[in-house]
Enzyme design. Structure first.
Site, mmCIF file in Angstrom:
data_model
loop_
_atom_site.group_PDB
_atom_site.id
_atom_site.type_symbol
_atom_site.label_atom_id
_atom_site.label_comp_id
_atom_site.label_asym_id
_atom_site.label_seq_id
_atom_site.Cartn_x
_atom_site.Cartn_y
_atom_site.Cartn_z
ATOM 1 N N GLU A 71 36.089 42.809 53.523
ATOM 2 C CA GLU A 71 35.786 41.544 53.431
ATOM 3 C C GLU A 71 36.603 40.776 53.983
ATOM 4 O O GLU A 71 37.803 40.682 54.320
ATOM 5 C CB GLU A 71 36.316 41.340 51.709
ATOM 6 C CG GLU A 71 36.080 39.954 51.137
ATOM 7 C CD GLU A 71 36.359 39.687 49.869
ATOM 8 O OE1 GLU A 71 36.428 40.859 48.954
ATOM 9 O OE2 GLU A 71 37.000 38.698 49.490
ATOM 10 N N GLU A 85 38.958 30.078 50.949
ATOM 11 C CA GLU A 85 38.905 29.869 49.616
ATOM 12 C C GLU A 85 39.858 28.713 49.437
ATOM 13 O O GLU A 85 40.768 28.793 50.004
ATOM 14 C CB GLU A 85 39.775 31.269 48.924
ATOM 15 C CG GLU A 85 38.630 32.518 49.083
ATOM 16 C CD GLU A 85 39.207 33.543 48.279
ATOM 17 O OE1 GLU A 85 38.660 33.898 47.490
ATOM 18 O OE2 GLU A 85 40.127 34.213 48.758
#
Length: 292
Positions: A114, A119
């Site tokens: 990932e 974020e």
């Protein structure tokens, strides 16, 4: 141009995107239920895709939102992805632009890998989080990354978030800087998944426990009426300033005219994060990736 979506149709192009659905926490104790409803994902009159998280009960979840993926439609390998975004403030909002290994159905997470390009914890708009997730040689989950503590409030203006993937290396940049703020080579990832194709994900989660921070983030409903997540086309503020991020000569990359990498993705994106009773404020996602 390898792949593009300028959102110049009346509806989302389902030959390019999948709207994932469901609640259940998504492994992070998230509070939203992702839907295929046009209330949560739609193209507005300006030709932008809007992702909107709404305070709205659906099943056991008190909120709805949308999660768009290119899985099964388009994968990306070596190259560069640029996202120009204006980040929201507000406790409990969790916007993310990220990628998962395209072989996730054969090699379950975290073995597939990932890449979290960006974020943001809505309550900390001066912190940029970029993280790599993977499995080690025993199959145990590991992650490594950075939380960049900035001198600017990311919610105050647009900024360009970039990732460059080349063989055995992933680098992260902010605002077209000459040097990466984080570089990953990840010798502990075994087998190494980050030379494989990945698909793109755009979503807004609500609440949850952040893997990167291990802290619970509960929403503050009274503040939602003014929270938006906007990503503007990189073409509005060209990245063609000198040598763009110095890429093009690395193993696994193809040098293109103007020193541009094999794959670059520019994204126009914004997400309204509003109370169900709040009209308007429909901003947008719009993807315009390009490659040689």
């Amino acid at each position: 141009m390898k792949w593009s979506d300028e959102f110049n149709t009346l509806a989302l192009d389902q030959s390019k995107w999948v709207l994932e659905q469901g609640g259940g926490g998504w492994g992070n104790n998230e509070l939203q239920n992702y839907t295929s409803s046009p209330d949560n994902a739609f193209i507005n009159s300006s030709g932008n895709l809007v992702i909107k998280a709404i305070k709205q009960q659906l099943g056991s979840n008190a909120y709805t939102s949308a999660r768009l993926i290119t899985k099964g439609k388009q994968n990306f390998q070596y190259g560069r992805i640029d996202v120009r975004a204006k980040i929201p403030k507000g406790k409990g909002v969790w916007p993310a632009i990220w990628m998962l290994g395209a072989d996730i159905d054969q090699n379950n997470w975290p073995k597939c890998g990932e890449i979290d390009i960006m974020e943001l914890r809505g309550s900390r708009p001066m912190e940029l989080i970029s993280t790599m997730h993977y499995a080690n040689s025993t199959g145990a989950y590991e992650y490594i990354g950075t939380t960049e503590k900035l001198t600017v409030d990311l919610s105050a203006d647009f900024h360009t978030y970039s990732v460059v993937r080349s063989k055995n290396m992933t680098r992260f940049y902010l605002d077209g800087s000459a040097e990466p703020y984080y570089t990953f080579t990840g010798t502990s990832a075994n087998p190494f998944p980050f030379n494989n194709p990945f698909f793109l994900i755009l979503n807004v989660a609500v609440g949850a426990t952040s893997t990167a921070t291990r802290t619970a983030r509960l929403p503050s409903p009274s503040k939602w009426k003014s929270i938006t997540f906007a990503i503007s086309s990189t073409s509005k503020k060209s990245q063609r300033r000198g040598q763009p991020l110095g890429v093009g000569n690395e193993p696994g990359m193809t040098r293109l005219p103007g020193n541009f990498p094999l794959a670059r993705v520019g994204v126009v994106l914004s997400c309204g994060f509003l109370s169900a009773a709040t009209p308007g404020n429909r901003n947008a996602y719009a993807i315009q990736p390009f490659a040689g």
